[in-house]
Design a protein around this motif. Structure first.
Motif, mmCIF file in Angstrom:
data_model
loop_
_atom_site.group_PDB
_atom_site.id
_atom_site.type_symbol
_atom_site.label_atom_id
_atom_site.label_comp_id
_atom_site.label_asym_id
_atom_site.label_seq_id
_atom_site.Cartn_x
_atom_site.Cartn_y
_atom_site.Cartn_z
ATOM 1 N N ILE A 85 136.573 28.348 26.647
ATOM 2 C CA ILE A 85 136.642 29.630 25.951
ATOM 3 C C ILE A 85 135.330 30.344 26.243
ATOM 4 O O ILE A 85 134.257 29.788 25.991
ATOM 5 C CB ILE A 85 136.752 29.441 24.422
ATOM 6 C CG1 ILE A 85 137.950 28.573 24.056
ATOM 7 C CG2 ILE A 85 136.830 30.778 23.713
ATOM 8 C CD1 ILE A 85 137.987 28.172 22.594
ATOM 9 N N ASN A 86 135.414 31.552 26.813
ATOM 10 C CA ASN A 86 134.195 32.324 27.092
ATOM 11 C C ASN A 86 134.189 33.595 26.257
ATOM 12 O O ASN A 86 135.148 34.354 26.284
ATOM 13 C CB ASN A 86 134.142 32.712 28.571
ATOM 14 C CG ASN A 86 133.896 31.510 29.448
ATOM 15 O OD1 ASN A 86 132.810 30.941 29.460
ATOM 16 N ND2 ASN A 86 134.911 31.077 30.169
ATOM 17 N N LEU A 122 130.108 23.151 15.674
ATOM 18 C CA LEU A 122 129.424 23.652 16.872
ATOM 19 C C LEU A 122 127.943 23.903 16.621
ATOM 20 O O LEU A 122 127.133 23.892 17.538
ATOM 21 C CB LEU A 122 130.057 24.982 17.321
ATOM 22 C CG LEU A 122 131.390 24.935 18.030
ATOM 23 C CD1 LEU A 122 131.850 26.345 18.322
ATOM 24 C CD2 LEU A 122 131.278 24.152 19.330
ATOM 25 N N THR A 160 133.186 25.776 24.467
ATOM 26 C CA THR A 160 132.944 27.171 24.060
ATOM 27 C C THR A 160 131.634 27.645 24.679
ATOM 28 O O THR A 160 130.584 27.045 24.492
ATOM 29 C CB THR A 160 132.844 27.327 22.538
ATOM 30 O OG1 THR A 160 131.857 26.431 22.083
ATOM 31 C CG2 THR A 160 134.145 27.069 21.859
ATOM 32 N N ASP A 165 135.738 22.837 12.297
ATOM 33 C CA ASP A 165 135.592 22.844 13.765
ATOM 34 C C ASP A 165 134.484 23.810 14.177
ATOM 35 O O ASP A 165 133.640 23.510 15.024
ATOM 36 C CB ASP A 165 136.898 23.306 14.444
ATOM 37 C CG ASP A 165 137.991 22.257 14.377
ATOM 38 O OD1 ASP A 165 137.653 21.081 14.273
ATOM 39 O OD2 ASP A 165 139.174 22.646 14.426
ATOM 40 N N LEU A 204 127.937 26.007 23.491
ATOM 41 C CA LEU A 204 127.704 25.489 22.133
ATOM 42 C C LEU A 204 128.325 24.125 21.885
ATOM 43 O O LEU A 204 127.938 23.412 20.977
ATOM 44 C CB LEU A 204 128.255 26.482 21.105
ATOM 45 C CG LEU A 204 127.390 27.704 20.810
ATOM 46 C CD1 LEU A 204 128.007 28.537 19.717
ATOM 47 C CD2 LEU A 204 125.977 27.299 20.418
ATOM 48 N N GLY A 205 129.316 23.749 22.652
ATOM 49 C CA GLY A 205 129.992 22.467 22.409
ATOM 50 C C GLY A 205 131.482 22.671 22.532
ATOM 51 O O GLY A 205 131.932 23.661 23.109
ATOM 52 N N THR A 206 132.283 21.739 21.994
ATOM 53 C CA THR A 206 133.733 21.869 22.146
ATOM 54 C C THR A 206 134.431 22.061 20.799
ATOM 55 O O THR A 206 134.007 21.520 19.782
ATOM 56 C CB THR A 206 134.343 20.632 22.831
ATOM 57 O OG1 THR A 206 133.954 19.485 22.077
ATOM 58 C CG2 THR A 206 133.878 20.476 24.244
ATOM 59 N N VAL A 207 135.466 22.877 20.838
ATOM 60 C CA VAL A 207 136.356 23.049 19.694
ATOM 61 C C VAL A 207 137.729 22.601 20.142
ATOM 62 O O VAL A 207 138.290 23.169 21.074
ATOM 63 C CB VAL A 207 136.428 24.527 19.247
ATOM 64 C CG1 VAL A 207 137.499 24.713 18.185
ATOM 65 C CG2 VAL A 207 135.106 25.006 18.728
ATOM 66 N N ARG A 208 138.246 21.560 19.514
ATOM 67 C CA ARG A 208 139.591 21.047 19.840
ATOM 68 C C ARG A 208 139.753 20.859 21.349
ATOM 69 O O ARG A 208 140.757 21.257 21.934
ATOM 70 C CB ARG A 208 140.652 21.996 19.313
ATOM 71 C CG ARG A 208 140.522 22.259 17.841
ATOM 72 C CD ARG A 208 141.722 21.804 17.114
ATOM 73 N NE ARG A 208 141.413 21.589 15.706
ATOM 74 C CZ ARG A 208 142.301 21.177 14.838
ATOM 75 N NH1 ARG A 208 143.510 20.918 15.219
ATOM 76 N NH2 ARG A 208 141.972 20.992 13.593
ATOM 77 N N PHE A 224 138.237 22.331 23.753
ATOM 78 C CA PHE A 224 137.882 23.499 24.575
ATOM 79 C C PHE A 224 136.368 23.714 24.543
ATOM 80 O O PHE A 224 135.784 23.808 23.458
ATOM 81 C CB PHE A 224 138.580 24.770 24.065
ATOM 82 C CG PHE A 224 139.973 24.944 24.583
ATOM 83 C CD1 PHE A 224 140.270 25.877 25.558
ATOM 84 C CD2 PHE A 224 141.006 24.151 24.103
ATOM 85 C CE1 PHE A 224 141.557 26.030 26.055
ATOM 86 C CE2 PHE A 224 142.297 24.294 24.588
ATOM 87 C CZ PHE A 224 142.579 25.225 25.565
ATOM 88 N N GLN A 235 133.163 37.043 33.766
ATOM 89 C CA GLN A 235 133.503 35.623 33.594
ATOM 90 C C GLN A 235 134.013 35.075 34.928
ATOM 91 O O GLN A 235 134.915 35.657 35.521
ATOM 92 C CB GLN A 235 134.617 35.446 32.548
ATOM 93 C CG GLN A 235 134.476 36.316 31.326
ATOM 94 C CD GLN A 235 133.642 35.674 30.246
ATOM 95 O OE1 GLN A 235 132.988 34.652 30.484
ATOM 96 N NE2 GLN A 235 133.656 36.249 29.075
ATOM 97 N N PHE A 272 147.995 27.245 18.968
ATOM 98 C CA PHE A 272 146.860 26.331 19.141
ATOM 99 C C PHE A 272 145.603 26.795 18.403
ATOM 100 O O PHE A 272 144.993 26.060 17.644
ATOM 101 C CB PHE A 272 146.558 26.156 20.634
ATOM 102 C CG PHE A 272 145.280 25.416 20.878
ATOM 103 C CD1 PHE A 272 145.238 24.043 20.757
ATOM 104 C CD2 PHE A 272 144.110 26.107 21.169
ATOM 105 C CE1 PHE A 272 144.054 23.364 20.934
ATOM 106 C CE2 PHE A 272 142.926 25.429 21.357
ATOM 107 C CZ PHE A 272 142.904 24.052 21.240
#
Lengths: 152, 194
Positions: free
Chosen positions: B11-12, A150, B72, A146, B64-68, B70, A33, A138
Protein backbone atom coordinates in the motif's frame (compact mmCIF):
# COMPACT_ATOMS: atom_id res chain seq x y z
CA UNK A 1 -3.69 -4.56 -9.62
CA UNK A 2 -3.75 -8.34 -9.55
CA UNK A 3 -1.05 -10.97 -9.90
CA UNK A 4 -1.84 -11.90 -13.49
CA UNK A 5 -1.99 -8.28 -14.68
CA UNK A 6 1.24 -7.55 -12.84
CA UNK A 7 2.95 -10.49 -14.61
CA UNK A 8 1.66 -9.23 -17.99
CA UNK A 9 3.06 -5.77 -17.29
CA UNK A 10 6.39 -7.23 -16.17
CA UNK A 11 6.57 -9.23 -19.40
CA UNK A 12 5.93 -6.15 -21.56
CA UNK A 13 8.53 -4.13 -19.66
CA UNK A 14 11.10 -6.96 -19.98
CA UNK A 15 10.46 -7.31 -23.72
CA UNK A 16 10.77 -3.56 -24.24
CA UNK A 17 14.08 -3.45 -22.41
CA UNK A 18 15.42 -6.22 -24.58
CA UNK A 19 14.07 -4.88 -27.90
CA UNK A 20 15.24 -1.33 -27.20
CA UNK A 21 18.67 -2.51 -25.92
CA UNK A 22 17.97 -0.33 -22.89
CA UNK A 23 19.71 -0.48 -19.53
CA UNK A 24 16.56 -0.21 -17.40
CA UNK A 25 12.85 0.23 -18.05
CA UNK A 26 10.53 1.51 -15.33
CA UNK A 27 6.80 1.81 -15.25
CA UNK A 28 5.67 4.50 -12.84
CA UNK A 29 2.24 6.00 -12.16
CA UNK A 30 1.67 9.75 -12.53
CA UNK A 31 1.73 10.18 -8.74
CA UNK A 32 5.29 8.84 -8.59
CA UNK A 33 4.59 5.28 -7.43
CA UNK A 34 6.75 2.64 -9.07
CA UNK A 35 4.77 -0.18 -10.67
CA UNK A 36 7.38 -2.36 -12.39
CA UNK A 37 11.06 -2.33 -13.24
CA UNK A 38 13.31 -4.46 -15.41
CA UNK A 39 17.04 -4.34 -16.10
CA UNK A 40 20.35 -3.43 -14.58
CA UNK A 41 19.20 -1.21 -11.71
CA UNK A 42 22.64 -1.22 -10.04
CA UNK A 43 22.90 1.66 -7.60
CA UNK A 44 19.92 3.58 -8.96
CA UNK A 45 17.52 4.62 -6.20
CA UNK A 46 14.38 3.48 -8.00
CA UNK A 47 11.87 5.01 -5.58
CA UNK A 48 13.42 8.46 -5.90
CA UNK A 49 13.72 8.08 -9.66
CA UNK A 50 10.00 7.26 -9.90
CA UNK A 51 9.09 10.30 -7.82
CA UNK A 52 11.35 12.62 -9.81
CA UNK A 53 10.10 11.28 -13.16
CA UNK A 54 6.52 12.02 -12.06
CA UNK A 55 7.59 15.49 -10.86
CA UNK A 56 9.32 16.09 -14.18
CA UNK A 57 6.23 15.10 -16.19
CA UNK A 58 3.97 17.16 -13.90
CA UNK A 59 6.20 20.23 -14.29
CA UNK A 60 6.41 20.00 -18.09
CA UNK A 61 2.66 19.26 -18.20
CA UNK A 62 2.14 22.51 -16.29
CA UNK A 63 4.28 24.35 -18.86
CA UNK A 64 2.30 22.73 -21.69
CA UNK A 65 -0.96 24.05 -20.25
CA UNK A 66 0.48 27.54 -19.96
CA UNK A 67 1.19 27.63 -23.70
CA UNK A 68 -2.14 26.02 -24.64
CA UNK A 69 -1.01 22.40 -25.11
CA UNK A 70 -2.75 19.46 -23.40
CA UNK A 71 0.53 17.85 -22.38
CA UNK A 72 3.96 16.91 -23.69
CA UNK A 73 3.54 13.15 -24.18
CA UNK A 74 7.27 12.39 -24.43
CA UNK A 75 10.33 13.81 -22.70
CA UNK A 76 13.95 13.00 -23.48
CA UNK A 77 17.05 13.90 -21.50
CA UNK A 78 20.37 13.13 -23.14
CA UNK A 79 23.50 12.85 -21.01
CA UNK A 80 27.14 12.15 -21.83
CA UNK A 81 26.81 8.43 -21.13
CA UNK A 82 23.26 7.71 -19.95
CA UNK A 83 20.01 9.09 -21.32
CA UNK A 84 16.38 8.96 -20.23
CA UNK A 85 13.26 8.80 -22.38
CA UNK A 86 9.86 9.21 -20.70
CA UNK A 87 6.56 8.50 -22.42
CA UNK A 88 3.15 9.30 -20.93
CA UNK A 89 0.66 6.45 -21.47
CA UNK A 90 -2.66 7.40 -19.89
CA UNK A 91 -2.14 7.40 -16.12
CA UNK A 92 1.29 5.79 -16.28
CA UNK A 93 4.77 6.80 -17.36
CA UNK A 94 7.17 4.54 -19.20
CA UNK A 95 10.72 5.51 -18.26
CA UNK A 96 13.57 4.07 -20.35
CA UNK A 97 17.20 4.52 -19.34
CA UNK A 98 19.70 3.74 -22.08
CA UNK A 99 23.35 4.26 -23.01
CA UNK A 100 25.33 4.20 -26.27
CA UNK A 101 24.38 0.56 -26.90
CA UNK A 102 21.04 1.99 -28.03
CA UNK A 103 19.76 5.24 -29.54
CA UNK A 104 16.89 7.65 -28.94
CA UNK A 105 15.35 6.67 -32.29
CA UNK A 106 15.31 2.96 -31.45
CA UNK A 107 13.94 3.62 -27.94
CA UNK A 108 11.15 5.83 -29.30
CA UNK A 109 10.22 3.21 -31.91
CA UNK A 110 10.09 0.34 -29.40
CA UNK A 111 8.12 2.42 -26.88
CA UNK A 112 5.58 3.26 -29.58
CA UNK A 113 5.22 -0.44 -30.39
CA UNK A 114 4.34 -1.47 -26.80
CA UNK A 115 2.07 1.51 -26.08
CA UNK A 116 -1.20 -0.08 -27.34
CA UNK A 117 -0.53 -3.25 -25.33
CA UNK A 118 0.07 -1.27 -22.12
CA UNK A 119 -3.05 0.81 -22.78
CA UNK A 120 -5.11 -2.39 -23.00
CA UNK A 121 -3.64 -3.85 -19.81
CA UNK A 122 -4.24 -0.66 -17.81
CA UNK A 123 -7.81 -0.38 -19.07
CA UNK A 124 -8.31 -3.89 -17.73
CA UNK A 125 -6.64 -2.92 -14.42
CA UNK A 126 -9.00 0.06 -14.10
CA UNK A 127 -12.00 -2.16 -14.83
CA UNK A 128 -11.05 -4.85 -12.30
CA UNK A 129 -10.14 -2.21 -9.69
CA UNK A 130 -13.69 -0.84 -9.92
CA UNK A 131 -15.03 -4.36 -9.42
CA UNK A 132 -12.63 -5.00 -6.54
CA UNK A 133 -13.67 -1.88 -4.65
CA UNK A 134 -17.29 -2.91 -4.92
CA UNK A 135 -16.95 -6.54 -3.90
CA UNK A 136 -13.83 -6.85 -1.73
CA UNK A 137 -14.06 -6.11 1.95
CA UNK A 138 -10.41 -6.77 2.73
CA UNK A 139 -9.61 -3.24 3.88
CA UNK A 140 -12.83 -3.01 5.84
CA UNK A 141 -11.32 -5.66 8.11
CA UNK A 142 -8.39 -3.46 9.16
CA UNK A 143 -8.81 -2.72 12.85
CA UNK A 144 -7.64 0.21 14.98
CA UNK A 145 -5.17 -2.21 16.59
CA UNK A 146 -3.68 -3.01 13.16
CA UNK A 147 -3.13 0.69 12.52
CA UNK A 148 -1.73 1.34 16.02
CA UNK A 149 0.68 -1.57 15.67
CA UNK A 150 2.45 0.26 12.81
CA UNK A 151 3.55 2.99 15.19
CA UNK A 152 4.76 0.87 18.09
CA UNK B 1 -4.68 8.33 -4.54
CA UNK B 2 -3.60 5.35 -2.47
CA UNK B 3 -1.81 2.88 -4.72
CA UNK B 4 -2.51 -0.72 -3.77
CA UNK B 5 -0.50 -3.41 -5.49
CA UNK B 6 -2.10 -6.77 -4.71
CA UNK B 7 0.65 -8.65 -6.53
CA UNK B 8 3.51 -7.30 -4.42
CA UNK B 9 1.14 -6.73 -1.45
CA UNK B 10 1.99 -3.07 -0.99
CA UNK B 11 0.00 0.00 0.00
CA UNK B 12 1.57 3.31 -1.05
CA UNK B 13 0.18 6.58 0.30
CA UNK B 14 1.17 10.18 -0.42
CA UNK B 15 1.38 12.72 2.41
CA UNK B 16 2.08 16.39 1.63
CA UNK B 17 3.46 18.92 4.14
CA UNK B 18 2.03 22.34 3.31
CA UNK B 19 2.52 25.78 4.87
CA UNK B 20 4.05 29.24 4.45
CA UNK B 21 7.71 29.84 3.59
CA UNK B 22 10.19 28.97 6.36
CA UNK B 23 7.53 27.35 8.59
CA UNK B 24 9.55 24.13 8.94
CA UNK B 25 8.15 21.68 6.37
CA UNK B 26 11.58 20.51 5.22
CA UNK B 27 12.74 20.42 8.87
CA UNK B 28 9.93 17.95 9.65
CA UNK B 29 11.09 15.65 6.85
CA UNK B 30 14.74 16.08 7.78
CA UNK B 31 14.00 15.05 11.38
CA UNK B 32 12.00 12.00 10.27
CA UNK B 33 14.83 11.06 7.91
CA UNK B 34 17.54 11.49 10.58
CA UNK B 35 15.70 9.46 13.19
CA UNK B 36 14.44 6.53 11.12
CA UNK B 37 16.27 3.21 10.77
CA UNK B 38 18.07 2.91 7.39
CA UNK B 39 16.02 -0.15 6.36
CA UNK B 40 12.75 1.79 6.76
CA UNK B 41 13.59 4.74 4.55
CA UNK B 42 14.87 5.70 1.12
CA UNK B 43 16.87 8.77 0.22
CA UNK B 44 15.73 12.26 1.15
CA UNK B 45 15.55 14.15 -2.14
CA UNK B 46 15.56 17.94 -1.87
CA UNK B 47 15.04 20.06 -4.96
CA UNK B 48 16.21 23.31 -3.42
CA UNK B 49 17.76 26.62 -4.44
CA UNK B 50 21.39 27.48 -3.72
CA UNK B 51 20.21 29.11 -0.50
CA UNK B 52 18.43 25.92 0.62
CA UNK B 53 14.91 27.16 -0.03
CA UNK B 54 12.66 24.46 -1.47
CA UNK B 55 12.36 25.00 -5.23
CA UNK B 56 10.05 22.16 -6.28
CA UNK B 57 9.69 19.57 -3.50
CA UNK B 58 11.40 17.41 -0.90
CA UNK B 59 10.63 13.73 -0.99
CA UNK B 60 11.30 10.72 1.19
CA UNK B 61 9.76 7.25 1.16
CA UNK B 62 9.10 5.72 4.59
CA UNK B 63 8.09 2.15 5.31
CA UNK B 64 6.06 1.74 8.48
CA UNK B 65 5.50 -2.01 8.59
CA UNK B 66 2.73 -4.38 7.52
CA UNK B 67 -1.03 -4.28 7.95
CA UNK B 68 -2.72 -7.64 7.35
CA UNK B 69 0.21 -8.77 5.21
CA UNK B 70 0.38 -5.55 3.18
CA UNK B 71 3.57 -3.45 3.36
CA UNK B 72 2.59 0.15 4.07
CA UNK B 73 4.81 2.76 2.52
CA UNK B 74 4.30 6.49 2.93
CA UNK B 75 5.71 8.92 0.39
CA UNK B 76 6.32 12.19 2.21
CA UNK B 77 6.48 15.40 0.18
CA UNK B 78 6.87 19.06 1.04
CA UNK B 79 5.82 21.96 -1.17
CA UNK B 80 7.81 25.16 -1.73
CA UNK B 81 6.32 27.68 0.69
CA UNK B 82 7.22 30.91 -1.08
CA UNK B 83 4.16 32.59 -2.60
CA UNK B 84 5.45 32.74 -6.19
CA UNK B 85 5.90 28.95 -6.46
CA UNK B 86 2.15 28.38 -6.56
CA UNK B 87 2.15 26.41 -9.82
CA UNK B 88 4.56 23.88 -8.28
CA UNK B 89 2.47 23.57 -5.11
CA UNK B 90 -0.61 22.75 -7.16
CA UNK B 91 1.23 19.96 -9.01
CA UNK B 92 2.53 18.34 -5.83
CA UNK B 93 -1.01 17.99 -4.46
CA UNK B 94 -1.91 15.64 -7.35
CA UNK B 95 -2.79 12.23 -5.96
CA UNK B 96 -2.45 13.32 -2.33
CA UNK B 97 -3.88 11.05 0.40
CA UNK B 98 -3.25 13.25 3.44
CA UNK B 99 -2.09 16.79 4.21
CA UNK B 100 -0.17 18.27 7.13
CA UNK B 101 -0.45 22.04 7.44
CA UNK B 102 2.65 23.34 9.23
CA UNK B 103 1.85 26.70 10.80
CA UNK B 104 4.55 29.09 11.98
CA UNK B 105 3.57 30.07 15.54
CA UNK B 106 5.38 33.44 15.49
CA UNK B 107 3.10 36.44 15.74
CA UNK B 108 4.52 38.14 12.64
CA UNK B 109 3.81 35.04 10.51
CA UNK B 110 0.09 34.89 11.25
CA UNK B 111 -0.91 36.56 7.98
CA UNK B 112 1.37 34.20 6.05
CA UNK B 113 -0.29 31.21 7.77
CA UNK B 114 -3.76 32.39 6.82
CA UNK B 115 -2.75 33.15 3.23
CA UNK B 116 -1.14 29.73 2.88
CA UNK B 117 -4.17 27.96 4.35
CA UNK B 118 -6.48 29.67 1.84
CA UNK B 119 -4.02 28.76 -0.88
CA UNK B 120 -4.13 25.11 0.27
CA UNK B 121 -7.94 25.06 0.08
CA UNK B 122 -7.88 26.58 -3.41
CA UNK B 123 -5.18 24.27 -4.73
CA UNK B 124 -6.87 21.20 -3.29
CA UNK B 125 -10.07 22.25 -5.02
CA UNK B 126 -8.17 22.70 -8.29
CA UNK B 127 -7.12 19.04 -8.00
CA UNK B 128 -10.63 17.90 -7.16
CA UNK B 129 -10.20 17.51 -3.39
CA UNK B 130 -12.01 19.08 -0.48
CA UNK B 131 -10.05 20.08 2.62
CA UNK B 132 -13.10 19.22 4.71
CA UNK B 133 -13.02 15.61 3.47
CA UNK B 134 -9.32 14.79 3.17
CA UNK B 135 -7.16 13.36 6.03
CA UNK B 136 -5.64 16.46 7.57
CA UNK B 137 -3.54 17.54 10.58
CA UNK B 138 -2.63 21.02 11.81
CA UNK B 139 0.86 21.34 13.26
CA UNK B 140 1.73 24.44 15.29
CA UNK B 141 5.48 24.66 14.82
CA UNK B 142 8.26 26.69 16.46
CA UNK B 143 6.62 26.58 19.91
CA UNK B 144 10.06 27.22 21.51
CA UNK B 145 10.41 30.77 20.13
CA UNK B 146 9.73 33.76 22.41
CA UNK B 147 7.21 35.66 20.26
CA UNK B 148 4.66 32.91 19.68
CA UNK B 149 0.87 33.26 19.69
CA UNK B 150 -0.79 31.09 22.41
CA UNK B 151 -1.57 27.65 20.95
CA UNK B 152 -5.30 27.95 21.69
CA UNK B 153 -5.55 31.28 19.83
CA UNK B 154 -3.59 29.94 16.86
CA UNK B 155 -5.73 26.81 16.69
CA UNK B 156 -8.92 28.88 16.94
CA UNK B 157 -7.78 30.88 13.92
CA UNK B 158 -6.43 28.05 11.77
CA UNK B 159 -8.40 24.93 12.68
CA UNK B 160 -10.91 24.14 9.94
CA UNK B 161 -12.82 21.01 10.88
CA UNK B 162 -11.81 19.66 14.28
CA UNK B 163 -8.65 18.14 12.85
CA UNK B 164 -5.91 16.97 15.25
CA UNK B 165 -3.68 19.86 16.36
CA UNK B 166 -0.09 19.06 17.30
CA UNK B 167 2.29 21.50 18.99
CA UNK B 168 5.80 21.08 17.64
CA UNK B 169 9.41 22.18 17.62
CA UNK B 170 10.41 20.41 14.42
CA UNK B 171 14.09 21.36 14.70
CA UNK B 172 14.26 19.34 17.95
CA UNK B 173 11.84 16.65 16.83
CA UNK B 174 9.10 17.65 19.28
CA UNK B 175 5.70 16.68 17.83
CA UNK B 176 7.14 15.53 14.49
CA UNK B 177 6.24 11.85 14.80
CA UNK B 178 2.95 12.67 16.57
CA UNK B 179 2.00 14.70 13.50
CA UNK B 180 2.98 11.94 11.08
CA UNK B 181 1.16 9.35 13.15
CA UNK B 182 -2.01 11.47 13.28
CA UNK B 183 -2.16 11.91 9.51
CA UNK B 184 -1.10 8.35 8.66
CA UNK B 185 -3.82 6.97 10.94
CA UNK B 186 -6.45 9.04 9.18
CA UNK B 187 -5.21 7.91 5.76
CA UNK B 188 -5.42 4.22 6.73
CA UNK B 189 -8.80 4.74 8.38
CA UNK B 190 -10.01 6.36 5.15
CA UNK B 191 -8.78 3.30 3.23
CA UNK B 192 -10.85 1.10 5.51
CA UNK B 193 -13.95 3.23 4.94
CA UNK B 194 -13.58 3.22 1.16
Amino acid sequence: MHEQQFRQIEAVVAKLRNDASARVVFLVDKDGQQIAVNGDVGNIDTTSLASLAAGNVAATGGMAELIGEKEFPTLSHEGERESIHICVIGRVLLVVIFDDRSSLGLVKLRVKQVTPELHTIFEEVARTTKQATSDESFFAEITDEDIDSLFN
Amino acid sequence: MTFINYASREINCKIVYYGPGLCGKTTNLQYIFDSTAPQSKGKLISLATETDRTLFFDFMPLELGTVRGFKTRFHLYTVPGQVFYDASRKLILKGVDGVVFVADSQEERMDANIESLYNLEENLQAQGYDLMAIPYVLQLNKRDLPNVIPAADLAAELQRKGEPVVEAVASKGVGVFDTLKAVAKQVLTELRKS
